[in-house]
Design an enzyme around this catalytic site. Structure first.
Site: not given
Length: 780
Positions: A155, A157, A162, A575, A577, A582
């Site tokens: 999952h 991404k 380089d 979508h 996450k 604080d």
């Protein structure tokens, strides 16, 4: 024996690090945030184009035909496959790992991804062999008896370029993700289909119809003239600094593990070795040296690591640490759940507020909520109870989708999995004695003073003007056919997969079919002069944003009563996450709040914990406060977007500092009165606007559209009364066709931003999920 020693070595390393992560804490990172796909994909396009040596890409889904810049017709050289082709031809080595989906369960076609990318540089042409794509895991139970990973996914991404720069977050390089902060739903263009923003399957609404056969990415069974798309809200990061090395190390480990697991006898897949993980430490990245190795051993980075600017001087002020969920099936390692460890510790230690944006919210407060085991819920309870007993103002603000994005009416049998997820979310939040609310209450603290849950929702108007309808009639061509012809024109160049999955250069669509499509488009366009030009806007999504004007004052070509049929609404799908605590600490990555993402045993994930040591003067509950610049500026921008205190984004991102990689310029925080207004996350004025907007927006969406889910739907009978199941009205359109047009426009004027309340009473008196349903597939 050798593997056991490696496991012990990895364990010793992790135990010496915070959160038991494979990666250490690192000072001096330069990190930039991106909100929504327009800025992120533009920055990715700039960075990829500058790659000199290597590109690593790890994705759950990768669409080669994704346009990184829009509108697509005018940016065809910025289609992802074309960018990668140019870099491969320039000698850059490109390594891609994508999740190999279970064909029956998901519509991301990784075989198409692999064949399309491999066919970009055929034998005998420049760049041949420079793009290598791995798919994992294999789901053949007979071959791999031990590999029963039917449900779990890769999952992550992220992108590493380089060994100099990395991108990490919630955005896959795939269809349905590109969006701007005003979140338009409409993509009908009477002035010319070349102005389309979302060609082919990039125009999608999971609630109405999930992605179809995505190897045929031109097809779109959803007519733009009849429906809006599902808008997409997401967050990601770009960084330079020591943490780039850790993200690269995770990729090299995964690459070598998949090489060993699946491609051991394949010449086309090399082993990767890396600086800092050599000799006796190469086992940390799963390098194996069989007697007769197949494939070469390639050392990365290709030029010395010391040449990287970050290897000898601090690039920025962000103290950061890479964390992951990974285990034996996904990476060939003992289970690591350092993301869950980080979430729990950071939330538990929060003093002022916890802000969460996530696609899911399924968590436990203890041992009694089996089959849910992650304990982020317990950390939230502990933080709220501590604040309540100390008499401190403390808020947990959670923003999640109203409905997890799967096709269909929630009353259909096919929506059983979606309902199961929703059922577990409600049980996590406030239903039952072990829920977060009830656990807080059991310790004498009022949860309603501390925990607040919201969704996002968006509206728009389809620009299906009387002139365009006349154009359809005179030409004998539907707009849907024109949108298909346009997709064929700009997405049909290069690669089509044939039925056996083998790539063919050129196109498998017949010459006759291509001619027919382009002839339809010509006939349609030819009638434009005969029906006159359109002066109504292609989208009115900007009217919910700062200085966006009023719906009641926007032009419409034709009768306002006809305009009513074109107003649409849809949930704005969250979508990202993201966790902000604080105004000091941010966690961002690929990890949802559920067992799939948090336990380590299931989906593999990569996230980053960030704390900026560059402190800025701010406020907290009316008192002076030193906030971390990275966390505070990101939160302010997000809150302004949700409150409608940001202007809509223009399409041309070339002048936008927030659409550039981190090496070009820092974030533009868009200073001004609105920036100052949201500075104090606990200010009464901000909270009054936040809850006021949410209340008002919820009421307008209910009144005009009967948007579901809703608090008035407590039973299945209520559902039928609230939103009857008949085909009179299209999903997402106005509920009452007899409401006067001016009243509809004036009601829409009242919507500000995208916030709505999460309906916590939805189906509270009805069984949501089937008894004894095996929930792993859906919820873990």
């Amino acid at each position: 024996e050798h593997e056991k020693l490696t496991d012990e070595k990895r364990t010793r390393i992790a135990e010496s690090h915070r959160f038991n992560s494979f990666a250490p804490e690192r000072d001096g990172n330069k990190i930039k945030w991106y909100v929504d796909g327009q800025d992120y994909f533009y920055a990715v396009s700039v960075a990829l184009e500058k790659a000199k040596e290597t590109i690593y890409i790890e994705d759950w889904w990768l669409s080669p035909e994704l346009f990184l810049r829009r509108p697509p017709y005018y940016n065809q050289e910025w289609r992802l496959d074309q960018v990668l082709k140019r870099r491969a031809e320039a000698g850059v080595k490109i390594y891609v790992v994508v999740y190999k989906e279970v064909a029956q369960a998901l519509s991301c076609n990784s075989a198409h991804t692999k064949h399309a990318l491999h066919a970009l540089c055929p034998e005998g042409t420049p760049g041949h062999g420079n793009i290598t794509v791995m798919r994992h895991p294999d789901h053949n139970v007979f071959e791999n008896a031990g590999d029963m990973t039917f449900y779990w996914a890769h999952h992550e991404k992220f992108i590493v370029i380089d060994y100099e720069m990395a991108f990490i977050g919630g955005l896959d390089l795939c269809f349905g993700r590109w969006d701007s902060r005003q979140h338009p739903l409409a993509d009908v263009h009477p002035a010319g289909v070349q102005n389309e923003m979302f060609p082919g399957q990039d125009f999608n609404n999971n609630r109405i119809l999930d992605f179809q056969s995505v190897d045929d990415w031109k097809s779109n069974e959803l007519s733009k003239a009849d429906y809006g798309r599902m808008p997409w809200h997401d967050v990601a990061m770009c960084l330079i600094g020591d943490c780039v090395y850790d993200i690269a190390e995770h990729f090299v480990l995964r690459w070598n593990f998949v090489k060993r697991d699946k491609y051991k006898r394949s010449e086309g897949f090399d082993w990767l070795t890396m600086t800092g993980r050599e000799g006796e430490n190469e086992d940390l990245v799963a390098v194996q040296r069989p007697k007769h190795p197949v494939g070469q051993y390639i050392h990365h980075p290709l030029s010395p690591l010391e040449n990287r600017s970050w290897s000898h001087e601090q690039q920025g002020t962000v103290h950061a640490q890479v964390v992951r969920s990974s285990c034996d099936w996904s990476s060939g390692i003992l289970t690591e759940h350092s993301i869950q460890n980080a979430y729990c510790e950071v939330i538990r230690n929060a003093d002022h507020f916890v802000y969460i944006e996530n696609q899911f919210f399924i968590t436990a407060t203890g041992e009694e909520q089996s089959p849910i085991h992650n304990t982020i819920g317990r950390a939230i309870v502990d933080a709220c109870v501590r604040a309540g007993k100390e008499g401190r103002k403390f808020r947990v603000i959670i923003v999640i989708p109203a409905v997890p994005g799967f096709a269909g009416d929630l009353r259909d049998d096919a929506a059983m999995g979606t309902r199961a997820i929703m059922d577990y979310q409600y049980k996590s939040i406030h239903r039952g004695p072990h829920s977060i609310f009830e656990q807080i209450k059991s310790q004498g603290v009022d949860p309603k003073q501390h925990v607040f849950i919201f969704n996002l929702r968006s509206y728009d108007r389809l620009n299906k003007t009387p002139a365009m309808i006349e154009q359809e009639e005179k030409s004998g061509v539907k707009y849907q056919d024109v949108q298909r012809a346009e997709a064929e024109e700009i997405m049909g160049e290069g690669i089509h997969s044939t039925t056996d999955g083998q790539p063919t250069l050129g196109d498998t669509i017949s010459e006759d079919e291509r001619e027919r499509l382009s002839d339809q488009k010509r006939r349609f366009e030819a009638q434009r002069g005969a029906v006159g030009d359109s002066s109504s806007m292609d989208s009115i999504a900007h009217t919910a944003m700062l200085n966006g004007g009023k719906v009641s004052e926007t032009r419409w070509d034709g009768d306002l009563e006809e305009e009513k049929e074109n107003f649409v609404q849809e949930e704005l799908y969250i979508h990202g996450k993201l966790l902000i605590v604080d105004d000091r600490i941010v966690i961002c990555g690929s990890s949802n709040i559920n067992d799939r993402s948090q336990m380590g045993l299931h989906d593999s994930e990569l996230s980053i914990v960030m704390e900026d040591y560059d402190l800025m003067d701010s406020a907290m509950d009316g008192q002076p406060f030193k906030a971390g610049r990275h966390a505070a500026t990101l939160r302010r921008l997000l809150w302004r977007e949700h409150l409608g205190l940001l202007p809509a984004q223009p399409l041309d991102a070339s002048k936008d500092p927030n659409a550039q990689p981190v090496d070009v310029c820092p974030n533009d925080v868009m200073e001004g009165p609105e920036y100052e207004f949201v500075a104090d996350p606990l200010s009464d004025q901000v909270w009054d606007m936040w809850t006021g907007n949410a209340t008002n927006n919820t009421q307008v969406f209910r009144h005009l559209f009967r948007a579901d889910p809703d608090d008035n739907i407590k039973t299945w009978d209520d559902y039928e009364a609230f939103l009857p199941r008949h085909n009179k009205f299209k999903q997402g359109h106005l509920h009452d066709p007899f409401m006067p047009a001016e009243e509809v426009r004036q009601k829409l004027d009242q919507i500000k931003g995208h916030l709505v309340w999460m309906p916590l009473d939805f189906l509270c008196d009805a069984p949501m999920a089937e008894k004894g349903l095996q929930v792993n597939a859906y919820t873990e």
